[in-house]
Design a protein around this motif. Structure first.
Motif, short mmCIF file in Angstrom:
data_model
loop_
_atom_site.label_atom_id
_atom_site.label_comp_id
_atom_site.label_asym_id
_atom_site.label_seq_id
_atom_site.Cartn_x
_atom_site.Cartn_y
_atom_site.Cartn_z
N LEU A 59 130.10 -6.06 128.72
CA LEU A 59 130.58 -5.46 128.28
C LEU A 59 131.79 -5.69 128.04
N THR A 60 132.16 -6.65 127.34
CA THR A 60 132.88 -7.63 127.21
C THR A 60 133.61 -7.55 125.11
N ILE A 61 135.03 -8.37 125.06
CA ILE A 61 135.32 -8.35 123.34
C ILE A 61 135.49 -9.49 123.17
N ALA A 121 136.65 -0.58 137.94
CA ALA A 121 135.84 -1.18 137.18
C ALA A 121 135.63 -1.03 135.41
N ALA A 122 136.66 -1.74 135.54
CA ALA A 122 136.40 -2.27 134.07
C ALA A 122 136.10 -3.93 134.04
N GLY A 123 136.48 -4.46 135.15
CA GLY A 123 135.80 -6.04 135.79
C GLY A 123 134.74 -5.96 135.76
N LEU A 164 142.30 -2.01 127.34
CA LEU A 164 141.72 -1.19 126.99
C LEU A 164 141.01 -0.07 128.04
N VAL A 165 140.10 -0.51 128.39
CA VAL A 165 139.96 0.40 129.41
C VAL A 165 140.45 1.30 130.19
N ALA A 170 133.92 2.17 126.82
CA ALA A 170 132.84 1.03 126.61
C ALA A 170 131.95 1.38 125.29
N GLY A 171 132.07 2.31 123.72
CA GLY A 171 131.47 2.71 122.97
C GLY A 171 132.37 1.71 121.83
N ALA A 172 133.99 2.42 122.06
CA ALA A 172 134.65 1.09 121.27
C ALA A 172 135.05 -0.79 121.51
#
Length: 440
Positions: free
Chosen positions: A123-125, A114-116, A150-151, A238-240
């Motif tokens: 949506l990534t840093i 899901a993070a991938g 982080l996720v 996701a917000g962070a």
């Protein structure tokens, strides 16, 4: 702000209205497992509350997409679509776990996927603001690994803290409120459009939690289950990620002021607050991993050593333990928020110290039931009356037994009972925890 409030109300209303039908569906579907040794509730309670929360998320995003100002978030950024894709995947995994209790490693793999999915959609840093160094650009692999980590950490932190009625949803709601104020200040005060998605995610997360809380407060009529706890954990992460890795901190300040900020306090840099909003769940997660590995157990092996379990062992009631956790979450999140606004104010530091002392005092208080004075005993519920005085007023043994029965909390049968367990037939009020299954 009016559009944000409308989105909040719509999300909360949809979540609240759908939770009742979802509860009935969970009972019919059999998503109501027996009480395990590590559980603190007395009767089997339906799960799958995350279904209502997911549809509340969809409703919030749909409403925001048709509003005048918030619709620009969808045209200028792909982050809302990335959030919806990752949320749908983690929600499906949670629903399957609530019904069939899938293996922990499978859930971990689903969280990483899901993070991938979110990373693949943008949506990534992209960079990290580091105190006394400045902005450090990350490579694609570094950003992907950091985002996935982080996720996964946030999802499991929220999942671990979901052990008491209303605890996880209330703590995440408090964190989302502080995060919304922080993101809105960056977006509105500094005119940085890149902070708009994080602001929208925070307000939708608040609506999801507020709509579910009335059904989940003690005694809970439905649990959010993994379908809800992993979902709100992903939205929080996701917000962070959005405001940490997408908003350039150098654009907040300029010249000598920017350099002074980098030299002063890291709370000005949009890195600390996303960490403080999950401080309590993250601390519980770290302690649980250390405790279980020290005993030679798997880090995913459930036990009764979480912070909320320890509060119950000290002597706090269920509701008081939840309120204490609320207090510490609000103190950390809003304390960091106030410190980021004006770090030079000693009043803020003094207020945080005083509130921390009050919090420590509350932690050490044993169970205490307030008693009304004798002259006011006839005006308060029986549980607040002095037991001796009430017993002496009963002239016969039958009246004394009636007084004891009056002071005992009632258990209502039927679908609208304490936890809805009697909807499928009568069950004993207290189950033998040694026969109620083992921890997993």
């Amino acid at each position: 702000m009016r559009e944000y409030l409308l989105t909040l109300c719509i999300t909360a209303a949809v979540t609240y209205l759908l939770t009742g039908p979802v509860r009935k569906f969970a009972i019919v579907a059999g998503a109501m497992p027996e009480i395990r040794a590590r559980d603190v509730h007395r009767e089997p309670t339906p799960r799958l509350g995350g279904i209502a929360m997911f549809f509340g998320l969809c409703a919030g995003l749909l409403v925001a997409d048709h509003l005048t100002n918030l619709s620009e978030v969808f045209t200028k950024s792909n982050e809302p679509r990335a959030l919806l894709s990752g949320a749908a995947l983690i929600w499906l995994i949670g629903v399957l776990d609530d019904k069939f209790e899938i293996d922990a490693l499978i859930k971990l793999g689903g969280q990483m996927i899901a993070a991938g999915v979110m990373v693949m959609q943008g949506l990534t840093i992209l960079w990290l603001p580091i105190p006394k160094v400045g902005t450090v650009a990350l490579t694609q692999w570094q950003g992907t690994l950091l985002t996935v980590a982080l996720v996964v950490i946030t999802i499991n932190a929220v999942n671990f803290v979901d052990g008491l009625d209303g605890l996880a949803s209330g703590m995440v709601c408090i964190a989302a409120a502080a995060f919304f104020m922080y993101a809105y200040r960056i977006w509105y005060s500094y005119g940085i459009e890149a902070a708009a998605p994080a602001t929208l995610f925070a307000v939708i997360l608040m609506g999801m939690c507020l709509g579910f809380l009335p059904h989940n407060m003690h005694p809970a009529r439905i649990f959010m289950g993994d379908s809800g706890s992993m979902l709100i954990g992903l939205v929080l992460a996701a917000g962070a990620i959005s405001i940490t890795g997408q908003v350039d901190p150098d654009s907040l300040f300029g010249g000598s002021e920017r350099q002074a900020v980098h030299q002063m306090v890291p709370v000005y840099i949009p890195l600390l607050l996303p960490l403080t909003i999950i401080a309590i769940p993250a601390a519980d997660l770290i302690l649980a991993i250390v405790r279980r590995t020290w005993r030679g157990q798997s880090p995913f092996a459930a036990d009764r050593g979480h912070l909320h379990h320890r509060l119950l062992e000290i002597g706090h009631s269920h509701s008081r333990a939840v309120l204490i956790m609320y207090f510490w979450s609000a103190l950390i999140a809003f304390g960091a928020l106030a410190f980021s606004v004006n770090s030079a104010s000693m009043w803020i530091v003094l207020g945080i110290v005083i509130l921390s002392a009050i919090g420590l005092l509350l932690l050490l208080l044993p169970r205490f039931t307030p008693r009304a004075p004798r002259w006011a005993e006839h005006f308060v519920p029986p549980r607040y009356r002095r037991r001796r005085a009430v017993a002496e007023s009963a002239s016969t043994p039958a009246q004394t037994a009636a007084v004891d029965e009056e002071q005992r909390p009632p258990v209502v049968a039927g679908v609208a009972g304490v936890n809805g367990a009697t909807a499928l037939g009568t069950r004993p009020r207290f189950l033998d925890r040694r026969k109620a299954g083992t921890s997993r």
